[in-house]
Design an enzyme around this catalytic site. Structure first.
Site, mmCIF file in Angstrom:
data_model
loop_
_atom_site.group_PDB
_atom_site.id
_atom_site.type_symbol
_atom_site.label_atom_id
_atom_site.label_comp_id
_atom_site.label_asym_id
_atom_site.label_seq_id
_atom_site.Cartn_x
_atom_site.Cartn_y
_atom_site.Cartn_z
ATOM 1 N N TYR A 53 4.928 1.852 -11.092
ATOM 2 C CA TYR A 53 5.279 2.392 -9.782
ATOM 3 C C TYR A 53 6.683 2.979 -9.790
ATOM 4 O O TYR A 53 7.585 2.447 -10.431
ATOM 5 C CB TYR A 53 5.239 1.302 -8.712
ATOM 6 C CG TYR A 53 3.865 0.836 -8.295
ATOM 7 C CD1 TYR A 53 2.707 1.447 -8.759
ATOM 8 C CD2 TYR A 53 3.731 -0.238 -7.425
ATOM 9 C CE1 TYR A 53 1.458 1.002 -8.373
ATOM 10 C CE2 TYR A 53 2.486 -0.692 -7.026
ATOM 11 C CZ TYR A 53 1.355 -0.065 -7.511
ATOM 12 O OH TYR A 53 0.131 -0.531 -7.115
ATOM 13 N N SER A 210 -4.668 0.164 -0.137
ATOM 14 C CA SER A 210 -5.022 1.355 0.637
ATOM 15 C C SER A 210 -5.778 0.992 1.911
ATOM 16 O O SER A 210 -6.828 1.569 2.206
ATOM 17 C CB SER A 210 -5.853 2.335 -0.212
ATOM 18 O OG SER A 210 -5.952 3.590 0.416
ATOM 19 N N PRO A 211 -5.270 0.041 2.701
ATOM 20 C CA PRO A 211 -6.005 -0.403 3.894
ATOM 21 C C PRO A 211 -6.146 0.672 4.956
ATOM 22 O O PRO A 211 -7.021 0.565 5.823
ATOM 23 C CB PRO A 211 -5.167 -1.578 4.400
ATOM 24 C CG PRO A 211 -3.785 -1.306 3.896
ATOM 25 C CD PRO A 211 -3.973 -0.661 2.553
ATOM 26 N N LEU A 212 -5.307 1.698 4.892
ATOM 27 C CA LEU A 212 -5.384 2.798 5.869
ATOM 28 C C LEU A 212 -5.942 4.068 5.248
ATOM 29 O O LEU A 212 -5.860 5.139 5.843
ATOM 30 C CB LEU A 212 -4.003 3.071 6.471
ATOM 31 C CG LEU A 212 -3.365 1.898 7.215
ATOM 32 C CD1 LEU A 212 -1.973 2.275 7.720
ATOM 33 C CD2 LEU A 212 -4.241 1.444 8.384
ATOM 34 N N GLY A 215 -3.495 6.825 4.958
ATOM 35 C CA GLY A 215 -3.050 7.315 6.259
ATOM 36 C C GLY A 215 -4.140 7.851 7.148
ATOM 37 O O GLY A 215 -3.906 8.108 8.334
ATOM 38 N N LEU A 217 -6.574 6.390 8.491
ATOM 39 C CA LEU A 217 -6.911 5.440 9.549
ATOM 40 C C LEU A 217 -5.712 5.061 10.408
ATOM 41 O O LEU A 217 -5.769 4.104 11.182
ATOM 42 C CB LEU A 217 -7.518 4.172 8.929
ATOM 43 C CG LEU A 217 -8.883 4.364 8.257
ATOM 44 C CD1 LEU A 217 -9.214 3.188 7.347
ATOM 45 C CD2 LEU A 217 -9.974 4.567 9.306
ATOM 46 N N GLY A 219 -4.298 7.013 12.705
ATOM 47 C CA GLY A 219 -4.176 7.972 13.799
ATOM 48 C C GLY A 219 -3.964 9.375 13.275
ATOM 49 O O GLY A 219 -3.202 10.153 13.851
#
Length: 326
Positions: A53, A210-212, A215, A217, A219
Site C-alpha cells: 500500500y 470495499s464496503p462502499l 464510493g 454506495l 451517495g
C-alpha cells in the site's frame, strides 16, 4: 464503539477496522496521522495495511506512515495491527508470492517499516497456487514461534482455499487461519455463496473490504449531481453507471430513512452474522463519522428486506448449492 471477538479466537477488535490503502496514495503523512488519531479517539483498534500500500512501486509507504505514527503516539498496545504479504515489491522474482523465503523476508521488512516487534494479524493477500501449504505454514509457524506474528489470516481466498489451508494447519497442530478479508458489499455479494459459510464453519472472523464499492454506495448519484469531489467521480463510469437504477432506489430509501447512504451500507454489513468488522478507508477524519454511526444504528427487518429487493443476492440467495440448485 462496540467490540467483538475475531472469529473463534480470544482477540477483541472494534466493529470497524481502519483501512490504510489511501495512505501515501491519496493523502500524505500528516493527513494520515490525523485520520489515525481520530480513529483511535472513536474507539477503533483494528488498523489494516499491506506491504504494497502507498505507491505503485511497492515501497511500503503506508506501513512507514503507520510506523511513524506509532513511534510518535506510543499507541502500539492500543491497536490490533494487521498487514499483508503477497504482492510484488520489486522486479526480483522471489520478492512476491507466498514462498517461505518471501513470507519471512516480507515480515521482517514490514516490522522495520511499522517500527514494531510484532504483527498481530499477518494476512496472505492472495492465494498462491504454486506454493504448497506445508511450506506456507512452516514459514508462518517459524514467525509465530519467534514472536514476530501473533495470528495468521487470509484475503481474497475462495471457500475451498480456506478449507484446504485449515486442513493442513490442523495436521500440523497449528492454529492456522483466524480471519478472511473479502470484498463484500451490497453490490458484490458473491462471498455469500461459499466464502462466508466456510468462514463460519471454520470459526474465522470476516473482514469485508470495499464496503462502499469504491464510493458507489456513499451517495454517488447525489454527489455527481452536486459535483462533489472525491472517489465517486473518479470511478463514476465503471463503478456507478452499471448500477445507476439500483443506486437511485437505494439513495431514495436512505432519504426516506433520514440516513446517509454510507451509514446504511455499513449497517447492512454489520447486520450480517458472519461479519466481524468492515474495513473502511477514510481520507479525512470526518469520513469516519458516518461509518461509526452505523455501529449504533441497526437496521430494522423491513429495511433489510428492501435492501435485498434493491440489491438481490446471487441466484436464489444464501449459500451454495441452494443458491443455484434445490
Amino acid at each position: 464503539m462496540e467490540y467483538t471477538r475475531l472469529g473463534r479466537i480470544g482477540l477483541t477488535v472494534s466493529r470497524l477496522g481502519l483501512g490504510t490503502m489511501n495512505f501515501g496514495w491519496q493523502i500524505d503523512e500528516p493527513a494520515a496521522h490525523t485520520v489515525l488519531d481520530h480513529a483511535i479517539a472513536q474507539g477503533l483498534n483494528l488498523i489494516d495495511t499491506a506491504n504494497m500500500y502507498g505507491r505503485e512501486d511497492g515501497d511500503g509507504l503506508s506501513e512507514r506512515i503507520i510506523g511513524t505514527w506509532l513511534a510518535r503516539t506510543g499507541n502500539r498496545n492500543r491497536t490490533v495491527l494487521a498487514t499483508k504479504v503477497y504482492a510484488p515489491m520489486s522486479a526480483d522474482p522471489n520478492d512476491r508470492g507466498l514462498s517461505a523465503r518471501n513470507i519471512i523476508t516480507s515480515c521482517e521488512a514490514s516490522l522495520r517499516r511499522l517500527r514494531t516487534d510484532r504483527i498481530d494479524l499477518f494476512q496472505m493477500h492472495h492465494v498462491d497456487r504454486t506454493t504448497p501449504w506445508e511450506e506456507i505454514w512452516q514459514a508462518l509457524e517459524t514467525l509465530t514461534n519467534h514472536g514476530k506474528i501473533v495470528y495468521a489470516g487470509s484475503s481474497n481466498f475462495a471457500g475451498w482455499h480456506l478449507t484446504r489451508a485449515q486442513a493442513v494447519a490442523d495436521r500440523r497442530h497449528y492454529l492456522g487461519l483466524v480471519s478472511e478479508q473479502v470484498k463484500y458489499n451490497l453490490l458484490t455479494r458473491h462471498a455469500e455463496l461459499e466464502v462466508l459459510p466456510a468462514a463460519a464453519e471454520l470459526g474465522l472472523g470476516v473482514l469485508p473490504y470495499s464496503p462502499l464499492h469504491f464510493g458507489a454506495l456513499s451517495g454517488a448519484l447525489r454527489k455527481q449531481r452536486d459535483r462533489s469531489p472525491g472517489r465517486t467521480l473518479l470511478h463514476a463510469s465503471d463503478r456507478v453507471e452499471p448500477h445507476r437504477a439500483a443506486l437511485q432506489r437505494f439513495e431514495d430509501l436512505c432519504a426516506d430513512l433520514g440516513e446517509e447512504p454510507t451509514t446504511v451500507a455499513i449497517a447492512w454489513l454489520l447486520s450480517r452474522p458472519e461479519v466481524t468488522a468492515p474495513i473502511i478507508g477514510p481520507r479525512t477524519p470526518e469520513q469516519l463519522d458516518l461509518p461509526v454511526r452505523a455501529v449504533t444504528k441497526p437496521l430494522p427487518a423491513e429495511v433489510l428486506a428492501r435492501l435485498d429487493e434493491i440489491f438481490p443476492p446471487i441466484g436464489n440467495g444464501g449459500p451454495a448449492p441452494e443458491a443455484w440448485a434445490w
